[in-house]
Design an enzyme around this catalytic site. Structure first.
Site, PDB file in Angstrom:
ATOM      1  N   ASN A 110     -11.706 130.992 -34.993  1.00  0.00           N
ATOM      2  CA  ASN A 110     -11.066 130.193 -36.031  1.00  0.00           C
ATOM      3  C   ASN A 110      -9.667 130.699 -36.373  1.00  0.00           C
ATOM      4  OD1 ASN A 110     -13.510 128.922 -36.016  1.00  0.00           O
ATOM      5  ND2 ASN A 110     -14.103 129.475 -38.104  1.00  0.00           N
ATOM      6  N   HIS A 156      22.433  93.341 -42.551  1.00  0.00           N
ATOM      7  CA  HIS A 156      21.542  92.217 -42.232  1.00  0.00           C
ATOM      8  C   HIS A 156      21.776  91.709 -40.806  1.00  0.00           C
ATOM      9  CE1 HIS A 156      20.579  91.955 -46.549  1.00  0.00           C
ATOM     10  NE2 HIS A 156      21.892  92.101 -46.741  1.00  0.00           N
ATOM     11  N   SER A 277      15.903  95.187 -11.699  1.00  0.00           N
ATOM     12  CA  SER A 277      14.771  94.259 -11.678  1.00  0.00           C
ATOM     13  C   SER A 277      14.286  94.083 -10.243  1.00  0.00           C
ATOM     14  CB  SER A 277      15.206  92.908 -12.251  1.00  0.00           C
ATOM     15  OG  SER A 277      14.255  91.904 -11.957  1.00  0.00           O
ATOM     16  N   LYS A 283      20.397  92.416 -12.686  1.00  0.00           N
ATOM     17  CA  LYS A 283      19.980  93.070 -13.923  1.00  0.00           C
ATOM     18  C   LYS A 283      20.281  94.562 -13.927  1.00  0.00           C
ATOM     19  CE  LYS A 283      17.820  91.692 -16.887  1.00  0.00           C
ATOM     20  NZ  LYS A 283      16.357  91.575 -16.897  1.00  0.00           N
ATOM     21  N   GLU A 290      14.836 101.749 -24.395  1.00  0.00           N
ATOM     22  CA  GLU A 290      13.676 100.884 -24.649  1.00  0.00           C
ATOM     23  C   GLU A 290      12.392 101.699 -24.727  1.00  0.00           C
ATOM     24  OE1 GLU A 290      15.239  96.697 -22.636  1.00  0.00           O
ATOM     25  OE2 GLU A 290      13.727  97.898 -21.596  1.00  0.00           O
ATOM     26  N   TYR A 317     -13.323 125.954 -41.634  1.00  0.00           N
ATOM     27  CA  TYR A 317     -13.138 125.334 -40.326  1.00  0.00           C
ATOM     28  C   TYR A 317     -14.267 124.344 -40.045  1.00  0.00           C
ATOM     29  CZ  TYR A 317     -12.291 124.599 -35.379  1.00  0.00           C
ATOM     30  OH  TYR A 317     -12.026 124.012 -34.174  1.00  0.00           O
TER      31      TYR A 317
END
Length: 471
Positions: A110, A156, A277, A283, A290, A317
């Site tokens: 522990n 915004h 891609s 692309k 991401e 524990y």
């Protein structure tokens, strides 16, 4: 060999139970920390006369041999031996014989596992401070190279006021600076020694916990043995800080993703940090930001998971606490990967200054400065606000921007307008007019960069010093 704890049992552990309860598949990551703690522990046992000097030397030699096996990748881990502690102790006994069984004198798994995690996490925290400092340096360098680059600032996600791109970069330097401060502050709670608490109540042996703390470069020991073995606040704190860091990285990722799109085209990420891609050859996908954005969720999940595990556990524990490790390890790997990639990705990012300037010239983000101009002429702000609202509406209806209007057109809305309005509306003037501490004016941003560089040097020195302490 039977279980090291098997004396009280009359049956073998069910195979499914062994597989379900074993933690060796993931806590083997603590192998080096486990041996580090054991070396300090056995040294103390010798100092206190609890073990003979000859046994101490034999055990220390055996632990070093086991450590070399681990580093060479020769260590054989067994689910039957449950966890990293029992696997190492079993291997130690195989190496040096029954004297290896004396290593566990005066301690429990522990307090041993808690010590391992303190040792592990303090190294990671120092590492992450260093990685964040490198990311700050990359952002600062982009800021220095773009002190004259103006882009639309947003609220915004609508264009609001022109700002320096350097000012935008420095906002993230400030965010990551707070992350660094949180990690540095957490170090003092991580750098506490639980070893010596035993299973929950301490030990009958005359151990010296403070000596062990000095051996392992811990600043202090836990005051209460129950708290020492049940505390996982230091992990929760790390997971919380990691979640905030990932949130900051995710916000920056979102902007990089938008900015690198055709619609914005404000920046271009280096090919080394993008992919293509399988079907669309044109692309160039910003996969790194991401994925960082996506992986933020798993870090949040690890924090929520451990909070849920701990929320109703009685002292001290409980086996539930075995669930503290996988999420911690996963968060370390996730954050480590993100930070290692982000600094070079920012450093190699190309900034499309002309496109940013074009965007600033084709919006109404300088409208507030017209209101300020009229206020300077004595018009109350609310009336000035209404005047500019009508002026902007007129521009929209006529397909014009504010700088396209003639002075006569301006005067339709207020006779207070004069030729100076054209200089007031220039993007450079709009930016430099905000010459207050923390503002986007070039002198203020230059000063902010200088302060950040000084702080970065201090952070680098801290990371270097504490890396040595955490070895």
């Amino acid at each position: 060999m039977s279980k090291l704890w098997g004396g009280r049992f009359t049956k073998k552990t069910d195979q499914l139970v062994e597989e379900y309860t074993a933690s060796i598949t993931f806590d083997k990551e603590l192998a080096e920390e486990d041996i580090q703690g054991s070396l300090a522990h056995v040294t103390m046992l010798g100092k206190q006369g609890i073990l003979p000097a000859a046994d101490v030397e034999t055990i220390k030699d055996g632990l070093h041999r086991v450590l070399q096996k681990i580093k060479r990748g020769e260590m054989e881990y067994s689910i039957a031996d449950e966890d990293i502690h029992m696997n190492i102790e079993k291997t130690l006994i195989d190496e040096i014989g029954p004297v290896g069984g004396k290593l566990h004198t005066g301690r429990s798994r522990n307090d041993q596992v808690a010590t391992d995690m303190h040792l592990y996490l303090r190294k990671r925290v120092v590492e992450f401070v260093g990685l964040l400092q490198k990311l700050q340096d990359a952002l600062i360098q982009q800021a220095k190279e773009n002190l004259d680059t103006i882009l639309p600032g947003y609220t915004h996600l609508q264009r609001a006021q022109p700002i320096l791109f350097a000012h935008h970069m420095m906002a993230y330097v400030s965010m990551f600076g707070r992350d660094i401060e949180r990690l540095q502050d957490s170090y003092k709670r991580i750098n506490m020694l639980p070893l010596g608490a035993g299973a929950l109540a301490g030990t009958t042996f005359p151990i010296d916990r403070h000596f062990v703390a000095s051996q392992l470069n811990f600043d202090r020991v836990y005051e209460n043995s129950l708290d020492a073995v049940s505390d996982r606040d230091f992990i929760l704190e790390f997971l919380s800080h990691a979640s905030i860091i990932m949130m900051h990285l995710s916000r920056l990722s979102e902007e990089l993703i938008m900015w690198s799109s055709t619609e914005f085209h404000f920046v271009e990420l280096d090919d080394a940090f993008c992919t293509g891609s399988s079907i669309m050859p044109q692309k160039k996908n910003p996969d790194v930001p991401e994925l960082v954005r996506g992986k933020t969720g798993r870090v949040y999940g690890n924090l929520t998971g451990l909070l849920t595990v701990l929320k109703s556990l009685p002292l001290a524990y409980n086996k539930d606490m075995q669930e503290d490790k996988e999420g911690m390890f996963d968060t370390v790997r996730t954050l480590q990967g993100a930070l290692q990639l982000f600094a070079p990705m920012i450093a190699t990012m190309k900034v499309n200054k002309d496109r940013m300037r074009q965007a600033v010239n084709q919006d109404f983000s300088n409208a507030t400065d017209i209101a300020d101009f009229l206020v300077g002429k004595g018009l109350p702000f609310r009336q000035a606000h209404e005047v500019i609202g009508k002026t902007v509406l007129y521009c929209i209806q006529q397909g014009k921007y504010l700088l396209d209007l003639t002075l006569d057109e301006f005067k339709q809305f207020s006779t207070l307008f004069d030729e100076r309005i054209y200089s007031v509306l220039q993007p450079e003037q709009v930016v430099d007019a905000r010459n207050v501490y923390g503002g986007t004016a070039r002198p203020q941003v230059s000063d902010a960069i200088a302060r950040a560089e000084e702080q970065s040097a201090q952070t680098a020195a801290w990371a270097e010093e504490y890396t040595k302490r955490s070895q």
